[in-house]
Design a protein around this motif. Structure first.
Motif: not given
Length: 91
Positions: A1-6, A53-68, A83-87
């Motif tokens: 799983m690809l992890k993305v950290e904010i 006007d998108q609210v930035p992602y909060a601190t934490g670990l995310y993974s790209p959603h399948g639609s990304s 259009g990358m979406i993080l969950e």
């Protein structure tokens, strides 16, 4: 799983202006700094494109959603440029 950290210091939108040239109109780009864990010793800095006007992602670990992801013209899987979406990754 690809992890993305904010990180806390990256909970903000960075705005860039692309100046018009060669008859093309200018653009405003909204992005947020994040870090991709690609298997090396340290995560790699990356930019996430955001909507106006998108609210930035909060601190934490995310993974790209399948639609990304998409299948490109050569039949290979690739991450969408826009259009990358993080969950959030649940513990």
């Amino acid at each position: 799983m690809l992890k993305v950290e904010i990180f806390k210091e990256n909970e903000r939108v960075e705005i860039r202006q692309i100046v018009p040239k060669d008859g093309k109109s200018g653009r405003t780009i909204y992005e947020q700094i994040a870090y991709a864990h690609l298997g090396g010793k340290f995560p790699v800095e990356m930019k996430i494109q955001l909507e106006k006007d998108q609210v930035p992602y909060a601190t934490g670990l995310y993974s790209p959603h399948g639609s990304s992801f998409k299948v490109n013209d050569f039949g290979s899987l690739e991450l969408r440029r826009f259009g990358m979406i993080l969950e959030p990754i649940r513990a």
